[in-house]
Scaffold this active site. Structure first.
Site, PDB file in Angstrom:
ATOM      1  N   GLY A   1       0.955  -1.213  -0.022  1.00 16.03           N
ATOM      2  CA  GLY A   1      -0.088  -0.107   0.025  1.00 16.03           C
ATOM      3  C   GLY A   1       0.829   1.233  -0.153  1.00 16.03           C
ATOM      4  O   GLY A   1       0.278   2.481   0.421  1.00 16.03           O
TER       5      GLY A   1
ATOM      6  N   ASN B   1       1.632   3.132  -2.626  1.00 15.52           N
ATOM      7  CA  ASN B   1       0.726   4.023  -3.617  1.00 15.52           C
ATOM      8  C   ASN B   1      -0.314   4.416  -2.739  1.00 15.52           C
ATOM      9  O   ASN B   1      -0.644   5.468  -2.717  1.00 15.52           O
ATOM     10  CB  ASN B   1       0.360   3.317  -4.848  1.00 15.52           C
ATOM     11  CG  ASN B   1       1.561   3.155  -5.839  1.00 15.52           C
ATOM     12  OD1 ASN B   1       1.867   4.312  -6.207  1.00 15.52           O
ATOM     13  ND2 ASN B   1       2.212   2.019  -6.125  1.00 15.52           N
TER      14      ASN B   1
ATOM     15  N   MET C   1      -3.772  -7.023  -7.056  1.00 14.12           N
ATOM     16  CA  MET C   1      -3.508  -8.297  -8.034  1.00 14.12           C
ATOM     17  C   MET C   1      -4.696  -8.844  -8.415  1.00 14.12           C
ATOM     18  O   MET C   1      -4.648 -10.034  -8.400  1.00 14.12           O
ATOM     19  CB  MET C   1      -2.338  -9.020  -7.107  1.00 14.12           C
ATOM     20  CG  MET C   1      -1.073  -8.053  -6.968  1.00 14.12           C
ATOM     21  SD  MET C   1      -0.622  -7.226  -8.430  1.00 14.12           S
ATOM     22  CE  MET C   1       1.079  -6.592  -7.768  1.00 14.12           C
ATOM     23  N   ARG C   2      -5.705  -8.351  -9.149  1.00  9.59           N
ATOM     24  CA  ARG C   2      -6.967  -9.392  -9.546  1.00  9.59           C
ATOM     25  C   ARG C   2      -7.466  -8.554 -10.659  1.00  9.59           C
ATOM     26  O   ARG C   2      -7.441  -7.012 -10.433  1.00  9.59           O
ATOM     27  CB  ARG C   2      -7.931  -9.340  -8.426  1.00  9.59           C
ATOM     28  CG  ARG C   2      -7.869 -10.493  -7.517  1.00  9.59           C
ATOM     29  CD  ARG C   2      -8.832 -10.793  -6.442  1.00  9.59           C
ATOM     30  NE  ARG C   2     -10.193 -11.066  -7.282  1.00  9.59           N
ATOM     31  CZ  ARG C   2     -10.240 -12.224  -7.479  1.00  9.59           C
ATOM     32  NH1 ARG C   2      -9.459 -13.244  -7.378  1.00  9.59           N
ATOM     33  NH2 ARG C   2     -11.721 -12.824  -7.915  1.00  9.59           N
TER      34      ARG C   2
ATOM     35  N   HIS D   1       0.578   0.795 -12.955  1.00 15.72           N
ATOM     36  CA  HIS D   1       1.398  -0.414 -13.653  1.00 15.72           C
ATOM     37  C   HIS D   1       2.759  -0.201 -13.551  1.00 15.72           C
ATOM     38  O   HIS D   1       3.155   0.914 -14.167  1.00 15.72           O
ATOM     39  CB  HIS D   1       1.063  -0.921 -14.928  1.00 15.72           C
ATOM     40  CG  HIS D   1       1.634  -2.197 -15.228  1.00 15.72           C
ATOM     41  ND1 HIS D   1       1.266  -3.398 -14.682  1.00 15.72           N
ATOM     42  CD2 HIS D   1       2.506  -2.307 -16.092  1.00 15.72           C
ATOM     43  CE1 HIS D   1       2.340  -4.380 -15.190  1.00 15.72           C
ATOM     44  NE2 HIS D   1       3.083  -3.828 -16.237  1.00 15.72           N
TER      45      HIS D   1
ATOM     46  N   ASP E   1      -4.162  -4.574 -17.992  1.00 14.42           N
ATOM     47  CA  ASP E   1      -3.294  -3.497 -18.112  1.00 14.42           C
ATOM     48  C   ASP E   1      -3.465  -2.974 -19.521  1.00 14.42           C
ATOM     49  O   ASP E   1      -2.271  -2.826 -20.292  1.00 14.42           O
ATOM     50  CB  ASP E   1      -1.957  -4.096 -17.785  1.00 14.42           C
ATOM     51  CG  ASP E   1      -1.463  -4.554 -16.448  1.00 14.42           C
ATOM     52  OD1 ASP E   1      -2.220  -3.889 -15.407  1.00 14.42           O
ATOM     53  OD2 ASP E   1      -0.549  -5.471 -16.398  1.00 14.42           O
TER      54      ASP E   1
HETATM   55  C1  GAR Z   1       3.188  -1.376  -7.281  1.00 14.30           C
HETATM   56  O1  GAR Z   1       4.478  -1.356  -8.025  1.00 14.30           O
HETATM   57  C2  GAR Z   1       2.323  -1.172  -8.341  1.00 14.30           C
HETATM   58  O2  GAR Z   1       2.613  -0.574  -9.753  1.00 14.30           O
HETATM   59  C3  GAR Z   1       2.201  -2.867  -8.570  1.00 14.30           C
HETATM   60  O3  GAR Z   1       2.287  -3.371  -7.517  1.00 14.30           O
HETATM   61  C4  GAR Z   1       3.179  -2.518  -6.564  1.00 14.30           C
HETATM   62  C5  GAR Z   1       2.128  -2.191  -5.466  1.00 14.30           C
HETATM   63  O4  GAR Z   1       2.967  -1.769  -4.385  1.00 14.30           O
HETATM   64  N1  GAR Z   1       1.037  -3.170  -9.477  1.00 14.30           N
HETATM   65  C6  GAR Z   1       1.045  -4.087 -10.400  1.00 14.30           C
HETATM   66  O5  GAR Z   1       2.079  -4.827 -10.743  1.00 14.30           O
HETATM   67  C7  GAR Z   1      -0.154  -4.428 -11.144  1.00 14.30           C
HETATM   68  N2  GAR Z   1      -0.025  -5.220 -12.330  1.00 14.30           N
HETATM   69  P1  GAR Z   1       2.225  -0.964  -3.100  1.00 14.30           P
HETATM   70  O6  GAR Z   1       1.402  -1.845  -2.577  1.00 14.30           O
HETATM   71  O7  GAR Z   1       3.421  -0.529  -2.197  1.00 14.30           O
HETATM   72  O8  GAR Z   1       1.505   0.424  -3.856  1.00 14.30           O
END
Ligand code: GAR
Length: 225
Positions: free
Chosen positions: A13, A15, A91-92, A110, A146
């Protein structure tokens, strides 16, 4: 207009934290109505609670199918007063039924320069491929993985010594800048989708904020991001 936002997470989390921080700094005009996770141990849930944001877990394994899981997500998101959904390391895939509940208001980040390296290991796949640039993409979500129209991308250099972890860290720093910015443009009603293209009203032409060495962001970030 203030965004009524729900954020979907599956993991750390960071982001989500960037979004919270930009709301608290006043740069992002949003109310964070709900954080939803499909994993009970997701640290994102804790981050939300620390900031007084409702945080719930829906374990997808306890639903008969994707439709039922997504229907419950839609119900909870609406019940909490959100009309915009930011997927942040969720991730879904979501179903067309989920997307039709929030038309034009579901976005994702992404960790690669789409359309290159979609999927769950964007950073590692790019590093293993030997690219010399990678980055991150914020896009509207459609029914393919994506795939939706691109709002903003950031580019970072990649090096032969990189692995998914080192390249991913360089990318993540930019994710935390471009995602809140994209959401602010959405809040301001400045984004219009035309086919595959996203038009940003009053798009700036030149960088106005400092970036890490070798990084580029387009459209340029605005002050506060
Ligand atoms: C991030 O790097 C995001 O871009 C990626 O998962 C990570 C989550 O980090 N998302 C994907 O790969 C989607 N295909 P976070 O939980 O620290 O934000």
């Amino acid at each position: 207009m203030t965004l009524d936002l729900a954020v979907l997470v599956s993991g750390s989390g960071s982001n989500l934290q960037a979004v919270i921080d930009r709301i608290e700094s006043g740069a992002l005009d949003a109310r964070l109505r709900l954080v939803l996770s499909n994993k009970p141990q997701a640290y994102g849930l804790e981050r939300a609670r620390k900031h007084g944001v409702p945080a719930l877990c829906l374990e997808h394994g306890s639903f008969p199918d994707r439709e039922a899981f997504d229907a419950e997500m839609v119900r909870l998101i609406r019940e909490h007063g959100a009309d915009t959904v930011a997927m942040a390391g969720f991730m879904r895939m979501v179903t067309p039924r989920f997307l039709s509940a929030f038309p034009g208001r579901v976005v994702n980040i992404h960790p690669a320069l789409l359309p290159s390296f979609p999927g769950v290991h964007g950073q590692r796949d790019a590093a293993d491929y030997g690219v010399r640039f990678s980055g991150c993409t914020v896009h509207f979500v459609d029914e393919k993985m994506d795939n939706g129209p691109i709002i903003i991308q950031a580019v970072v250099p990649a090096y032969p010594g990189d692995d998914g972890k080192s390249l991913g860290a360089r990318i993540l720093e930019l994710e935390h800048r471009i995602y809140p910015q994209a959401l602010q443009w959405l809040a301001q009603g400045r984004l219009t989708v035309s086919g595959r293209k996203v038009l940003l009203a009053n798009e700036g032409q030149a960088p106005t904020v400092a970036l890490p060495s070798g990084a580029m962001v387009n459209p340029p970030l605005e002050p506060g991001f």
